[in-house]
Design a protein around this motif. Structure first.
Motif, PDB file in Angstrom:
ATOM      1  N   VAL A  12       0.835  -1.213   0.000  1.00 27.75           N
ATOM      2  CA  VAL A  12       0.000   0.000   0.000  1.00 27.75           C
ATOM      3  C   VAL A  12       0.865   1.257   0.000  1.00 27.75           C
ATOM      4  O   VAL A  12       0.530   2.248  -0.667  1.00 27.75           O
ATOM      5  CB  VAL A  12      -0.980  -0.017   1.195  1.00 27.75           C
ATOM      6  N   THR A  13       1.978   1.242   0.707  1.00 24.75           N
ATOM      7  CA  THR A  13       2.883   2.391   0.711  1.00 24.75           C
ATOM      8  C   THR A  13       3.438   2.639  -0.693  1.00 24.75           C
ATOM      9  O   THR A  13       3.516   3.783  -1.154  1.00 24.75           O
ATOM     10  CB  THR A  13       4.031   2.174   1.712  1.00 24.75           C
ATOM     11  N   LEU A  83      -4.797  -5.119  -7.474  1.00 23.00           N
ATOM     12  CA  LEU A  83      -3.403  -5.213  -7.049  1.00 23.00           C
ATOM     13  C   LEU A  83      -3.282  -6.218  -5.914  1.00 23.00           C
ATOM     14  O   LEU A  83      -3.899  -6.052  -4.857  1.00 23.00           O
ATOM     15  CB  LEU A  83      -2.919  -3.834  -6.570  1.00 23.00           C
ATOM     16  N   ASN A  84      -2.492  -7.268  -6.129  1.00 21.63           N
ATOM     17  CA  ASN A  84      -2.215  -8.231  -5.053  1.00 21.63           C
ATOM     18  C   ASN A  84      -1.334  -7.584  -3.991  1.00 21.63           C
ATOM     19  O   ASN A  84      -0.516  -6.715  -4.302  1.00 21.63           O
ATOM     20  CB  ASN A  84      -1.514  -9.471  -5.606  1.00 21.63           C
ATOM     21  N   ASP A  86       1.181  -8.720  -2.562  1.00 24.74           N
ATOM     22  CA  ASP A  86       2.598  -9.075  -2.641  1.00 24.74           C
ATOM     23  C   ASP A  86       3.279  -8.393  -3.826  1.00 24.74           C
ATOM     24  O   ASP A  86       4.375  -8.769  -4.229  1.00 24.74           O
ATOM     25  CB  ASP A  86       2.789 -10.597  -2.713  1.00 24.74           C
ATOM     26  N   VAL A  87       2.617  -7.367  -4.380  1.00 25.00           N
ATOM     27  CA  VAL A  87       3.180  -6.604  -5.496  1.00 25.00           C
ATOM     28  C   VAL A  87       3.543  -5.213  -4.991  1.00 25.00           C
ATOM     29  O   VAL A  87       2.729  -4.541  -4.360  1.00 25.00           O
ATOM     30  CB  VAL A  87       2.164  -6.493  -6.657  1.00 25.00           C
ATOM     31  N   PHE A  88       4.769  -4.799  -5.283  1.00 24.81           N
ATOM     32  CA  PHE A  88       5.262  -3.486  -4.859  1.00 24.81           C
ATOM     33  C   PHE A  88       5.519  -2.642  -6.108  1.00 24.81           C
ATOM     34  O   PHE A  88       6.495  -2.874  -6.829  1.00 24.81           O
ATOM     35  CB  PHE A  88       6.528  -3.631  -4.011  1.00 24.81           C
ATOM     36  N   LEU A  89       4.655  -1.685  -6.351  1.00 24.25           N
ATOM     37  CA  LEU A  89       4.716  -0.887  -7.570  1.00 24.25           C
ATOM     38  C   LEU A  89       5.912   0.062  -7.593  1.00 24.25           C
ATOM     39  O   LEU A  89       6.294   0.618  -6.558  1.00 24.25           O
ATOM     40  CB  LEU A  89       3.444  -0.048  -7.713  1.00 24.25           C
ATOM     41  N   HIS A  90       6.446   0.272  -8.784  1.00 22.60           N
ATOM     42  CA  HIS A  90       7.449   1.316  -9.007  1.00 22.60           C
ATOM     43  C   HIS A  90       6.728   2.664  -8.881  1.00 22.60           C
ATOM     44  O   HIS A  90       5.553   2.772  -9.242  1.00 22.60           O
ATOM     45  CB  HIS A  90       8.039   1.144 -10.412  1.00 22.60           C
ATOM     46  N   PRO A  91       7.385   3.700  -8.367  1.00 24.33           N
ATOM     47  CA  PRO A  91       6.718   4.994  -8.226  1.00 24.33           C
ATOM     48  C   PRO A  91       6.096   5.535  -9.521  1.00 24.33           C
ATOM     49  O   PRO A  91       5.094   6.243  -9.479  1.00 24.33           O
ATOM     50  CB  PRO A  91       7.834   5.920  -7.731  1.00 24.33           C
ATOM     51  N   LEU A 162      -5.124  -2.879 -14.585  1.00 23.65           N
ATOM     52  CA  LEU A 162      -5.841  -1.613 -14.673  1.00 23.65           C
ATOM     53  C   LEU A 162      -6.904  -1.756 -15.759  1.00 23.65           C
ATOM     54  O   LEU A 162      -6.591  -2.069 -16.902  1.00 23.65           O
ATOM     55  CB  LEU A 162      -4.874  -0.479 -15.012  1.00 23.65           C
ATOM     56  N   ILE A 163      -8.159  -1.531 -15.376  1.00 26.45           N
ATOM     57  CA  ILE A 163      -9.293  -1.771 -16.273  1.00 26.45           C
ATOM     58  C   ILE A 163     -10.200  -0.549 -16.283  1.00 26.45           C
ATOM     59  O   ILE A 163     -10.469   0.040 -15.223  1.00 26.45           O
ATOM     60  CB  ILE A 163     -10.130  -2.987 -15.798  1.00 26.45           C
TER      61      ILE A 163
END
Length: 199
Positions: A12-13, A83-84, A86-91, A162-163
């Motif tokens: 989430v962060t 978004l699962n 265990d997924v950490f998005l790039h900024p 993303l939908i």
């Protein structure tokens, strides 16, 4: 993954940073679906500036059902990002997804997912005659050797998806016939069947 509060907070962060970079932090809503975790998720477990709703499912549901339930809380949104935890998005991920989705006229957009060791987990889902089931493209190849370009594909993973909300409603969400596999592939194929592009 059920429970795993610290991992969820990290996810989430990262999401918050990506929303902020895209200028969407104040206009976004987060629905966290707690799919019968042994230690029920409480609001105080989640530190975020994004407006949030926590949905608790006391009985375990399929990925499709849990995702559809979460999406039902966001009927006024233009886009849905699944978004699962265990997924950490790039900024820059969300900004890039929105820009490419618009540029390539796509209804669904996913991301390259990379393991901590630099190997690819996901670069789209494909089909081939020598593999009996849908499979992740370029799986476990070094990410550094794959070009960083957005491409059309048959399907993507629901781990990051993303939908357009209108499309999600038109297709009546994920098919709950699937218990925990291929609901994301099925959704993409149904979208392709009505002329929507997947990138």
């Amino acid at each position: 993954a059920k429970g795993m509060h610290s991992m969820t907070q990290t996810s989430v962060t990262a999401l918050e940073k990506s929303l902020s970079y895209a200028g969407l932090l104040n206009s976004s809503k987060l629905v966290l679906v707690d799919n019968s975790s042994p230690d029920p998720y409480q609001p105080e477990h989640l530190n975020t500036n994004v407006s949030k709703i926590i949905v608790r499912l006391d009985k375990s549901h399929s990925f499709s059902a849990a995702s559809n339930w979460g999406a039902s809380k966001l009927r006024d949104s233009d886009m849905l990002l699944f978004l699962n935890n265990d997924v950490f998005l790039h900024p820059r991920a969300i900004q890039a997804m929105i820009q490419d989705k618009d540029r390539l006229s796509a209804g669904i957009c996913g991301l390259r997912l990379v393991y901590p060791n630099g190997k690819i987990q996901h670069m789209g889902v494909g089909f081939s005659s020598n593999v009996a089931i849908p499979h992740h493209l370029n799986h476990y190849e070094p990410s550094s050797l794959q070009p960083r370009v957005s491409t059309y594909c048959q399907a993507i993973t629901g781990a990051v998806m993303l939908i357009d909300s209108e499309l999600f409603l038109e297709l009546e969400g994920f098919d709950e016939m699937f218990s925990f596999c291929y609901e994301d592939t099925d959704f993409c194929l149904r979208a392709g069947g009505i002329g929507k592009r997947v990138i």
